[in-house]
Design a protein around this motif. Structure first.
Motif, PDB file in Angstrom:
ATOM      1  N   THR A 298      -0.272 -17.874  -6.293  1.00  0.00           N
ATOM      2  CA  THR A 298      -0.624 -18.363  -7.620  1.00  0.00           C
ATOM      3  C   THR A 298      -1.662 -17.406  -8.201  1.00  0.00           C
ATOM      4  N   GLU A 299      -2.206 -17.738  -9.349  1.00  0.00           N
ATOM      5  CA  GLU A 299      -3.227 -16.884  -9.949  1.00  0.00           C
ATOM      6  C   GLU A 299      -4.507 -16.878  -9.132  1.00  0.00           C
ATOM      7  N   THR A 300      -4.730 -17.926  -8.350  1.00  0.00           N
ATOM      8  CA  THR A 300      -6.017 -18.044  -7.649  1.00  0.00           C
ATOM      9  C   THR A 300      -5.886 -18.150  -6.133  1.00  0.00           C
ATOM     10  N   SER A 301      -4.685 -18.108  -5.592  1.00  0.00           N
ATOM     11  CA  SER A 301      -4.544 -18.234  -4.137  1.00  0.00           C
ATOM     12  C   SER A 301      -3.332 -17.472  -3.649  1.00  0.00           C
ATOM     13  N   TYR A 302      -3.318 -17.246  -2.331  1.00  0.00           N
ATOM     14  CA  TYR A 302      -2.239 -16.479  -1.710  1.00  0.00           C
ATOM     15  C   TYR A 302      -2.064 -17.011  -0.300  1.00  0.00           C
ATOM     16  N   SER A 303      -0.879 -17.523   0.004  1.00  0.00           N
ATOM     17  CA  SER A 303      -0.584 -18.048   1.331  1.00  0.00           C
ATOM     18  C   SER A 303       0.701 -17.407   1.848  1.00  0.00           C
ATOM     19  N   CYS A 304       0.771 -17.243   3.163  1.00  0.00           N
ATOM     20  CA  CYS A 304       1.958 -16.636   3.759  1.00  0.00           C
ATOM     21  C   CYS A 304       1.972 -16.944   5.252  1.00  0.00           C
ATOM     22  N   ASP A 305       3.057 -16.539   5.901  1.00  0.00           N
ATOM     23  CA  ASP A 305       3.121 -16.545   7.358  1.00  0.00           C
ATOM     24  C   ASP A 305       2.785 -15.138   7.839  1.00  0.00           C
ATOM     25  N   PHE A 306       1.892 -15.045   8.802  1.00  0.00           N
ATOM     26  CA  PHE A 306       1.491 -13.744   9.343  1.00  0.00           C
ATOM     27  C   PHE A 306       2.159 -13.565  10.698  1.00  0.00           C
ATOM     28  N   ILE A 307       3.020 -12.550  10.807  1.00  0.00           N
ATOM     29  CA  ILE A 307       3.758 -12.291  12.046  1.00  0.00           C
ATOM     30  C   ILE A 307       2.947 -11.277  12.849  1.00  0.00           C
ATOM     31  N   ILE A 308       2.235 -11.753  13.839  1.00  0.00           N
ATOM     32  CA  ILE A 308       1.284 -10.927  14.588  1.00  0.00           C
ATOM     33  C   ILE A 308       2.017 -10.006  15.558  1.00  0.00           C
ATOM     34  N   GLY A 309       1.618  -8.725  15.562  1.00  0.00           N
ATOM     35  CA  GLY A 309       2.188  -7.756  16.483  1.00  0.00           C
ATOM     36  C   GLY A 309       3.531  -7.198  16.068  1.00  0.00           C
ATOM     37  N   TYR A 310       3.979  -7.541  14.848  1.00  0.00           N
ATOM     38  CA  TYR A 310       5.320  -7.153  14.418  1.00  0.00           C
ATOM     39  C   TYR A 310       5.307  -5.899  13.541  1.00  0.00           C
ATOM     40  N   GLU A 311       4.208  -5.128  13.589  1.00  0.00           N
ATOM     41  CA  GLU A 311       4.096  -3.979  12.694  1.00  0.00           C
ATOM     42  C   GLU A 311       5.201  -2.951  12.915  1.00  0.00           C
ATOM     43  N   THR A 312       5.693  -2.803  14.156  1.00  0.00           N
ATOM     44  CA  THR A 312       6.793  -1.873  14.423  1.00  0.00           C
ATOM     45  C   THR A 312       8.151  -2.582  14.405  1.00  0.00           C
ATOM     46  N   MET A 313       8.140  -3.870  14.117  1.00  0.00           N
ATOM     47  CA  MET A 313       9.357  -4.694  14.045  1.00  0.00           C
ATOM     48  C   MET A 313      10.086  -4.748  15.379  1.00  0.00           C
ATOM     49  N   GLU A 314       9.314  -4.674  16.468  1.00  0.00           N
ATOM     50  CA  GLU A 314       9.898  -4.723  17.805  1.00  0.00           C
ATOM     51  C   GLU A 314       9.366  -5.879  18.643  1.00  0.00           C
ATOM     52  N   ASN A 315       8.161  -6.353  18.347  1.00  0.00           N
ATOM     53  CA  ASN A 315       7.532  -7.374  19.185  1.00  0.00           C
ATOM     54  C   ASN A 315       6.811  -8.394  18.317  1.00  0.00           C
ATOM     55  N   VAL A 316       6.961  -9.654  18.652  1.00  0.00           N
ATOM     56  CA  VAL A 316       6.267 -10.728  17.933  1.00  0.00           C
ATOM     57  C   VAL A 316       5.375 -11.473  18.915  1.00  0.00           C
ATOM     58  N   GLU A 317       4.065 -11.387  18.694  1.00  0.00           N
ATOM     59  CA  GLU A 317       3.131 -12.120  19.543  1.00  0.00           C
ATOM     60  C   GLU A 317       3.023 -13.580  19.122  1.00  0.00           C
ATOM     61  N   GLY A 318       3.119 -13.809  17.831  1.00  0.00           N
ATOM     62  CA  GLY A 318       3.021 -15.168  17.323  1.00  0.00           C
ATOM     63  C   GLY A 318       3.062 -15.172  15.810  1.00  0.00           C
ATOM     64  N   ILE A 319       3.241 -16.349  15.231  1.00  0.00           N
ATOM     65  CA  ILE A 319       3.273 -16.509  13.777  1.00  0.00           C
ATOM     66  C   ILE A 319       2.263 -17.588  13.397  1.00  0.00           C
ATOM     67  N   VAL A 320       1.340 -17.263  12.485  1.00  0.00           N
ATOM     68  CA  VAL A 320       0.330 -18.227  12.063  1.00  0.00           C
ATOM     69  C   VAL A 320       0.244 -18.247  10.543  1.00  0.00           C
ATOM     70  N   PRO A 321      -0.085 -19.390   9.949  1.00  0.00           N
ATOM     71  CA  PRO A 321      -0.311 -19.436   8.499  1.00  0.00           C
ATOM     72  C   PRO A 321      -1.561 -18.636   8.137  1.00  0.00           C
ATOM     73  N   LEU A 322      -1.491 -17.898   7.041  1.00  0.00           N
ATOM     74  CA  LEU A 322      -2.601 -17.079   6.562  1.00  0.00           C
ATOM     75  C   LEU A 322      -2.841 -17.407   5.103  1.00  0.00           C
ATOM     76  N   HIS A 323      -4.124 -17.634   4.750  1.00  0.00           N
ATOM     77  CA  HIS A 323      -4.462 -18.019   3.374  1.00  0.00           C
ATOM     78  C   HIS A 323      -5.615 -17.172   2.865  1.00  0.00           C
ATOM     79  N   PHE A 324      -5.514 -16.726   1.618  1.00  0.00           N
ATOM     80  CA  PHE A 324      -6.588 -15.994   0.948  1.00  0.00           C
ATOM     81  C   PHE A 324      -7.047 -16.792  -0.271  1.00  0.00           C
ATOM     82  N   LYS A 325      -8.357 -16.895  -0.453  1.00  0.00           N
ATOM     83  CA  LYS A 325      -8.894 -17.551  -1.650  1.00  0.00           C
ATOM     84  C   LYS A 325      -8.815 -16.638  -2.865  1.00  0.00           C
TER      85      LYS A 325
END
Length: 362
Positions: A298-325
């Motif tokens: 939205t104009e004032t917030s940003y939420s997503c799923d953060f896929i940890i360890g997936y930077e090379t698209m080969e391994n997923v350590e976990g998925i957690v909700p991530l929110h920015f004010k």
């Protein structure tokens, strides 16, 4: 007076305490939201804190109020330079030179672009913090000034007092905060445990010795600027059978802990560690890498799923909700490093984002 808020924020910034400056400024947004200096201070604080998304938002708000301020132009140029967009950055630097022909920051930045402005070098300068020499200036850090002034004064006094043979004691190194009030009196050390264990569920059943050891460690870590380790010991006590008195004391200590930047974070726990004992790592800071998906913005917030360890698209350590004010600037198709605080919503692990970093390389 309310205007003093901006002066206090500028002092925090000069001391490089950007988290405090941002907290103070954010608390006065209703008063100053249309003030140019307020938006510029917010933008510069976000920039130094490593949150380029927040910086971009507030630089644009400041630009809507005033177009030609030098620090505004330096800040916007720095954002483009960080991304490797040297042509856009040069445009801003040339505008600065038109207004101030002798501006050294703009001249040095253009020379950097001319001689070293390739993607690889820019990446290294962003990663090491060298890029900050092209940011809007903050003025003299009073801590550094004291670091120079106190030794010089001590030397002068030492020479003068030597002539009258007066004993001289060198000043001790400065500490973050005076924790003398956190020393447990002997009368309390005998009753560190909660007597009535039926009053609640405890994750950790500790002996008096273990409670005292964690309490002391929290203070030692704090004085060593290892706030994550201090937070872990605080959490151990808060989730244990420690007495109410001890828990009240560590709650106060927790208020002294500071939010880190990418360049200052220490003892960042791994996702596996956090997952194994989430209560122990609550409110700790992490700098995890991965990718994002399922963005809700939205104009004032940003939420997503953060896929940890997936930077090379080969391994997923976990998925957690991530929110920015504050809405960050993230290219969703590229890997990202996130600076965030560990939180919990309805017992589920989540992250409160503070800053992001993405390489300028494709």
């Amino acid at each position: 007076m309310a205007r003093d808020v901006l002066d206090v924020a500028k002092r925090y910034m000069a001391m490089r305490k950007f988290d405090r400056a941002l907290k103070l400024l954010e608390g006065n947004s209703e008063i100053y939201s249309q003030d140019f200096e307020y938006n510029l201070l917010m933008a510069v604080s976000f920039l130094y804190a490593g949150d380029t998304g927040g910086a971009s938002v507030y630089f644009q708000r400041a630009r809507n109020i005033k177009l030609t301020d030098t620090n505004l132009l330096l800040g916007q140029a720095a954002l483009f330079l960080r991304r490797g967009d040297t042509s856009r950055a040069l445009g801003y630097y040339l505008e600065i030179i038109d207004n101030e022909p002798e501006n050294k920051i703009a001249m040095n930045a253009m020379e950097f672009i001319r001689t070293k402005g390739d993607y690889s070098t820019i990446c290294r300068w962003v990663d090491t913090g060298l890029i900050e020499q092209f940011y809007p200036p903050l003025g003299i850090n009073p801590y550094r000034a004291l670091g120079i002034g106190i030794p010089l004064t001590a030397c002068v006094l030492g020479v003068l007092l030597a002539f009258v043979i007066v004993p001289f004691r060198r000043p001790s190194a400065g500490k973050r905060a005076d924790l003398s009030s956190f020393v447990l009196p002997l009368s309390e050390r005998k009753s560190l445990q909660e007597k009535d264990l039926s009053s609640g569920a405890f994750s950790y059943l500790l002996t008096s010795g273990q409670i005292y050891d964690s309490y002391e460690k929290a203070q030692v870590y704090f004085n060593s600027y290892r706030d994550n380790m201090a937070q872990i010991e605080i959490n151990r006590i808060l989730n244990s059978n420690a007495s109410v008195y001890v828990k009240q004391k560590v709650n106060v200590l927790m208020g002294y802990l500071e939010a880190p930047g990418f360049d200052s974070i220490k003892d960042s726990p791994s996702y596996r560690q956090v997952q194994s004992e989430p209560k122990l790592y609550l409110d700790c800071w992490v700098d995890w890498s991965g990718r994002i998906s399922n963005v809700v913005q939205t104009e004032t917030s940003y939420s997503c799923d953060f896929i940890i360890g997936y930077e090379t698209m080969e391994n997923v350590e976990g998925i957690v909700p991530l929110h920015f004010k504050v809405v960050p600037s993230i290219e969703v198709e590229k890997p990202v490093k996130v600076l965030a605080k560990i939180s919990s919503i309805d017992g589920r692990l989540c992250l409160e984002g503070r800053a992001v970093y993405q390489s300028v390389k494709d």
